[in-house]
Design a protein around this motif. Structure first.
Motif, PDB file in Angstrom:
ATOM      1  N   GLY A  52      -3.516  14.800 -47.973  1.00 38.64           N
ATOM      2  CA  GLY A  52      -3.611  16.340 -47.456  1.00 38.64           C
ATOM      3  C   GLY A  52      -4.823  16.038 -46.462  1.00 38.64           C
ATOM      4  O   GLY A  52      -5.401  15.685 -45.935  1.00 38.64           O
ATOM      5  N   GLN A 119      -4.826  18.873 -54.168  1.00 43.16           N
ATOM      6  CA  GLN A 119      -3.943  19.630 -54.086  1.00 43.16           C
ATOM      7  C   GLN A 119      -2.708  19.384 -54.127  1.00 43.16           C
ATOM      8  O   GLN A 119      -1.544  19.752 -54.687  1.00 43.16           O
ATOM      9  N   HIS A 122      -1.088  17.542 -56.939  1.00 44.99           N
ATOM     10  CA  HIS A 122      -0.778  18.194 -57.800  1.00 44.99           C
ATOM     11  C   HIS A 122       1.083  19.147 -57.233  1.00 44.99           C
ATOM     12  O   HIS A 122       2.412  19.288 -58.137  1.00 44.99           O
ATOM     13  N   TYR A 123       1.273  18.910 -56.415  1.00 41.69           N
ATOM     14  CA  TYR A 123       2.471  19.671 -55.301  1.00 41.69           C
ATOM     15  C   TYR A 123       3.613  18.506 -55.459  1.00 41.69           C
ATOM     16  O   TYR A 123       4.572  18.622 -56.809  1.00 41.69           O
ATOM     17  N   SER A 153       0.009  21.856 -64.441  1.00 44.47           N
ATOM     18  CA  SER A 153       0.186  20.508 -63.366  1.00 44.47           C
ATOM     19  C   SER A 153       1.947  20.760 -64.412  1.00 44.47           C
ATOM     20  O   SER A 153       1.548  21.099 -65.703  1.00 44.47           O
TER      21      SER A 153
END
Length: 182
Positions: A52, A119, A122-123, A153
């Protein structure tokens, strides 16, 4: 097909960074006798990095030369203006799942490292694109910070396929996603 592998350090209470986004808590576990906890061996099996934009900026802020010049790096961001200041690095703003799936299908004998952050983890987890996790569990409780697995999640089941304990108290646990979906 190549594997997407999350290789990351985490506190006992599940944080990958403290409340200010710092990973300095890991400094307490540097030990010349122990070495790098298998990091160089892992890196030798990787030709692609996913991260990220916050993780990317944190790595740049360390003030060292770019640590992944031999790997293709994909920075996942919602900011199409994010400045890329490292070699062999691409900004990805759209079709993230498709890009990751294409990387998995690319012909290579090496894997893909999901570097972080929270993030993106998580994705990738919720998109069912994560194949393996190598978690370096530090014997430290942070109390707050950036969680490895944020709320919401999607549940999944993993099999412990390798474990190694170090005299510093660090445990490196390798989990592989169960293929039967249970």
């Amino acid at each position: 097909m190549r594997n997407v592998i999350l290789y990351i350090a985490v506190s006992l209470d599940g944080y990958i960074a403290d409340g200010e986004g710092s990973v300095s808590f890991l400094d307490d576990f540097q030990d010349e006798k122990v070495g790098d906890y298998g990091y160089q061996d892992f890196l030798a099996e990787i030709d692609t990095c996913l991260m990220g934009s916050k993780t990317y900026k944190t790595i740049l802020d360390f003030g060292y030369p770019w640590p992944y010049p031999e790997q293709e790096t994909y920075v996942i961001t919602s900011n199409p203006q994010l400045k890329i200041d490292s070699p062999n690095t691409v900004r990805v703003t759209d079709n993230i799942g498709e890009v990751i799936q294409q990387l998995k299908e690319k012909k290579s004998d090496k894997n893909i490292w999901l570097v972080g952050g929270g993030q993106l983890v998580h994705y990738v987890l919720n998109a069912n694109l994560l194949d393996q996790m190598v978690l370096s569990i530090t014997p430290k409780i942070l109390g707050e910070g950036i969680r490895l697995f944020p709320e919401k999640s999607i549940g999944s089941t993993w099999e412990l396929t390798h474990q190694k304990a170090f005299e510093t108290g660090m445990m490196v646990l390798t989990y592989t996603k169960r293929k039967d979906g249970r």
